[in-house]
Design a protein around this motif. Structure first.
Motif, PDB file in Angstrom:
ATOM      1  N   ASN A   1     -13.603 -66.799   4.325  1.00  0.00           N
ATOM      2  CA  ASN A   1     -15.059 -66.922   4.300  1.00  0.00           C
ATOM      3  C   ASN A   1     -15.537 -67.752   3.122  1.00  0.00           C
ATOM      4  O   ASN A   1     -14.786 -68.051   2.198  1.00  0.00           O
ATOM      5  CB  ASN A   1     -15.698 -65.535   4.239  1.00  0.00           C
ATOM      6  N   SER A   2     -16.803 -68.098   3.168  1.00  0.00           N
ATOM      7  CA  SER A   2     -17.444 -68.742   2.027  1.00  0.00           C
ATOM      8  C   SER A   2     -18.041 -67.672   1.135  1.00  0.00           C
ATOM      9  O   SER A   2     -18.188 -66.519   1.520  1.00  0.00           O
ATOM     10  CB  SER A   2     -18.542 -69.687   2.509  1.00  0.00           C
ATOM     11  N   LEU A   3     -18.388 -68.083  -0.074  1.00  0.00           N
ATOM     12  CA  LEU A   3     -18.998 -67.186  -1.037  1.00  0.00           C
ATOM     13  C   LEU A   3     -20.307 -67.822  -1.495  1.00  0.00           C
ATOM     14  O   LEU A   3     -20.324 -68.989  -1.882  1.00  0.00           O
ATOM     15  CB  LEU A   3     -18.057 -67.002  -2.237  1.00  0.00           C
ATOM     16  N   ILE A   4     -21.399 -67.074  -1.411  1.00  0.00           N
ATOM     17  CA  ILE A   4     -22.670 -67.547  -1.957  1.00  0.00           C
ATOM     18  C   ILE A   4     -22.931 -66.765  -3.243  1.00  0.00           C
ATOM     19  O   ILE A   4     -22.742 -65.543  -3.280  1.00  0.00           O
ATOM     20  CB  ILE A   4     -23.843 -67.398  -0.959  1.00  0.00           C
TER      21      ILE A   4
ATOM     22  N   GLN B   1     -23.738 -61.828  -5.503  1.00  0.00           N
ATOM     23  CA  GLN B   1     -22.964 -62.692  -4.613  1.00  0.00           C
ATOM     24  C   GLN B   1     -22.581 -61.914  -3.376  1.00  0.00           C
ATOM     25  O   GLN B   1     -22.658 -60.690  -3.348  1.00  0.00           O
ATOM     26  CB  GLN B   1     -21.705 -63.203  -5.317  1.00  0.00           C
ATOM     27  N   ARG B   2     -22.218 -62.644  -2.327  1.00  0.00           N
ATOM     28  CA  ARG B   2     -21.703 -61.996  -1.122  1.00  0.00           C
ATOM     29  C   ARG B   2     -20.860 -62.983  -0.330  1.00  0.00           C
ATOM     30  O   ARG B   2     -21.018 -64.197  -0.454  1.00  0.00           O
ATOM     31  CB  ARG B   2     -22.830 -61.438  -0.254  1.00  0.00           C
ATOM     32  N   GLN B   3     -20.001 -62.437   0.475  1.00  0.00           N
ATOM     33  CA  GLN B   3     -19.236 -63.260   1.409  1.00  0.00           C
ATOM     34  C   GLN B   3     -20.135 -63.599   2.585  1.00  0.00           C
ATOM     35  O   GLN B   3     -21.024 -62.840   2.939  1.00  0.00           O
ATOM     36  CB  GLN B   3     -18.011 -62.504   1.916  1.00  0.00           C
ATOM     37  N   MET B   4     -19.884 -64.730   3.187  1.00  0.00           N
ATOM     38  CA  MET B   4     -20.619 -65.150   4.372  1.00  0.00           C
ATOM     39  C   MET B   4     -19.666 -65.915   5.274  1.00  0.00           C
ATOM     40  O   MET B   4     -18.589 -66.326   4.838  1.00  0.00           O
ATOM     41  CB  MET B   4     -21.814 -66.008   3.980  1.00  0.00           C
ATOM     42  N   PRO B   5     -20.019 -66.094   6.536  1.00  0.00           N
ATOM     43  CA  PRO B   5     -19.153 -66.857   7.428  1.00  0.00           C
ATOM     44  C   PRO B   5     -18.901 -68.248   6.864  1.00  0.00           C
ATOM     45  O   PRO B   5     -19.695 -68.752   6.061  1.00  0.00           O
ATOM     46  CB  PRO B   5     -19.961 -66.934   8.728  1.00  0.00           C
ATOM     47  N   PRO B   6     -17.807 -68.877   7.240  1.00  0.00           N
ATOM     48  CA  PRO B   6     -17.509 -70.216   6.702  1.00  0.00           C
ATOM     49  C   PRO B   6     -18.704 -71.151   6.848  1.00  0.00           C
ATOM     50  O   PRO B   6     -19.360 -71.196   7.885  1.00  0.00           O
ATOM     51  CB  PRO B   6     -16.330 -70.676   7.564  1.00  0.00           C
ATOM     52  N   TRP B   7     -19.007 -71.875   5.791  1.00  0.00           N
ATOM     53  CA  TRP B   7     -20.140 -72.805   5.736  1.00  0.00           C
ATOM     54  C   TRP B   7     -19.605 -74.164   6.132  1.00  0.00           C
ATOM     55  O   TRP B   7     -18.878 -74.800   5.389  1.00  0.00           O
ATOM     56  CB  TRP B   7     -20.703 -72.802   4.330  1.00  0.00           C
ATOM     57  N   ILE B   8     -19.956 -74.606   7.345  1.00  0.00           N
ATOM     58  CA  ILE B   8     -19.369 -75.833   7.872  1.00  0.00           C
ATOM     59  C   ILE B   8     -20.392 -76.958   7.912  1.00  0.00           C
ATOM     60  O   ILE B   8     -21.583 -76.732   7.757  1.00  0.00           O
ATOM     61  CB  ILE B   8     -18.792 -75.599   9.289  1.00  0.00           C
ATOM     62  N   GLY B   9     -19.913 -78.157   8.104  1.00  0.00           N
ATOM     63  CA  GLY B   9     -20.795 -79.302   8.272  1.00  0.00           C
ATOM     64  C   GLY B   9     -20.981 -80.139   7.023  1.00  0.00           C
ATOM     65  O   GLY B   9     -21.592 -81.200   7.071  1.00  0.00           O
ATOM     66  N   VAL B  10     -20.479 -79.671   5.888  1.00  0.00           N
ATOM     67  CA  VAL B  10     -20.569 -80.429   4.647  1.00  0.00           C
ATOM     68  C   VAL B  10     -19.197 -80.478   3.984  1.00  0.00           C
ATOM     69  O   VAL B  10     -18.313 -79.694   4.306  1.00  0.00           O
ATOM     70  CB  VAL B  10     -21.603 -79.818   3.669  1.00  0.00           C
ATOM     71  N   ALA B  11     -19.035 -81.418   3.059  1.00  0.00           N
ATOM     72  CA  ALA B  11     -17.758 -81.595   2.367  1.00  0.00           C
ATOM     73  C   ALA B  11     -17.822 -80.987   0.968  1.00  0.00           C
ATOM     74  O   ALA B  11     -18.891 -80.889   0.368  1.00  0.00           O
ATOM     75  CB  ALA B  11     -17.432 -83.089   2.279  1.00  0.00           C
ATOM     76  N   GLN B  12     -16.678 -80.608   0.475  1.00  0.00           N
ATOM     77  CA  GLN B  12     -16.591 -80.094  -0.886  1.00  0.00           C
ATOM     78  C   GLN B  12     -16.932 -81.198  -1.882  1.00  0.00           C
ATOM     79  O   GLN B  12     -16.670 -82.370  -1.640  1.00  0.00           O
ATOM     80  CB  GLN B  12     -15.172 -79.628  -1.184  1.00  0.00           C
ATOM     81  N   PHE B  13     -17.502 -80.787  -3.021  1.00  0.00           N
ATOM     82  CA  PHE B  13     -17.693 -81.741  -4.106  1.00  0.00           C
ATOM     83  C   PHE B  13     -17.687 -80.996  -5.434  1.00  0.00           C
ATOM     84  O   PHE B  13     -17.883 -79.783  -5.489  1.00  0.00           O
ATOM     85  CB  PHE B  13     -18.998 -82.540  -3.933  1.00  0.00           C
ATOM     86  N   SER B  14     -17.442 -81.735  -6.484  1.00  0.00           N
ATOM     87  CA  SER B  14     -17.526 -81.192  -7.835  1.00  0.00           C
ATOM     88  C   SER B  14     -18.934 -81.418  -8.356  1.00  0.00           C
ATOM     89  O   SER B  14     -19.477 -82.523  -8.210  1.00  0.00           O
ATOM     90  CB  SER B  14     -16.515 -81.892  -8.747  1.00  0.00           C
TER      91      SER B  14
END
Length: 199
Positions: free
Chosen positions: A83-86, A98-111
């Motif tokens: 999962n993703s973490l917000i 904070q909480r876990q959430m379903p995978p956050w899709i549609g965007v790319a990772q960045f620093s």
């Protein structure tokens, strides 16, 4: 001569004290500098984020995004979880929840260290492009698109009924785009429910 020297030193000390007081009265450093230099890894549990957002803790739209004092990140790589973490945090990088959430899709990772273009300057360009000089942003979200690999600054401008219109600005290309109508503000409860991800 001695009097002039004493008065000169006194004037310099008073000017320095006044400058220090002025700096202490600023609410936060420029949002761009804060986002670019912050060590987010302890909060995100990763070197990367998928979304990085800023808004007013009082939920008051601002003409100057540098006044935002309430922050969120969404992490796509949380160690040991699919999962993703917000994470909700403040200007001193204190975890406010904070909480876990379903995978956050549609965007790319960045620093976050890749954020270099001034976020307030981007907002000024959006206001000029769309002819809304008095617009105030409820929030701004930074993300990297999958299709172009470029960072996007997503300014959310209130319209009606607690909704906001997204105005997207891509600093590297100088491009503009109208986005969707979305919630104006981030929260641990609202994000991740209703749609799987972001553009």
């Amino acid at each position: 001569m001695r009097k002039a020297l004493v008065f000169g030193v006194l004037a310099i000390l008073l000017a320095a004290a006044s400058s220090a007081r002025a700096q202490l009265s600023l609410p936060y450093p420029a949002l761009t500098i804060f986002f670019r230099t912050a060590d987010l890894e302890p909060l995100s549990q990763s070197r990367f984020v998928l979304n990085l957002a800023a808004q007013s803790a009082a939920k008051i739209p601002q003409a100057n995004v540098n006044l935002f004092d309430d922050f969120y990140l969404i992490n796509g790589q949380w160690s040991g979880s699919p999962n993703s973490l917000i994470v909700h945090f403040n200007g001193v990088l204190q975890n406010l929840g904070q909480r876990q959430m379903p995978p956050w899709i549609g965007v790319a990772q960045f620093s976050n260290h890749a954020i270099t273009y001034d976020i307030q300057a981007g907002f000024q360009q959006v206001k000029a492009k769309y002819g809304m000089p008095n617009a105030r942003a409820a929030s701004v979200v930074v993300y990297r698109t999958l299709n172009t690999g470029l960072l996007v600054y997503d300014y959310r401008i209130p319209i009606k009924g607690g909704r906001c219109q997204e105005y997207l600005f891509t600093p590297d290309s100088g491009g503009f785009q109208l986005g969707m109508q979305v919630n104006c503000y981030m929260s641990l409860v609202a994000v991740g429910r209703g749609r799987a991800g972001h553009r």
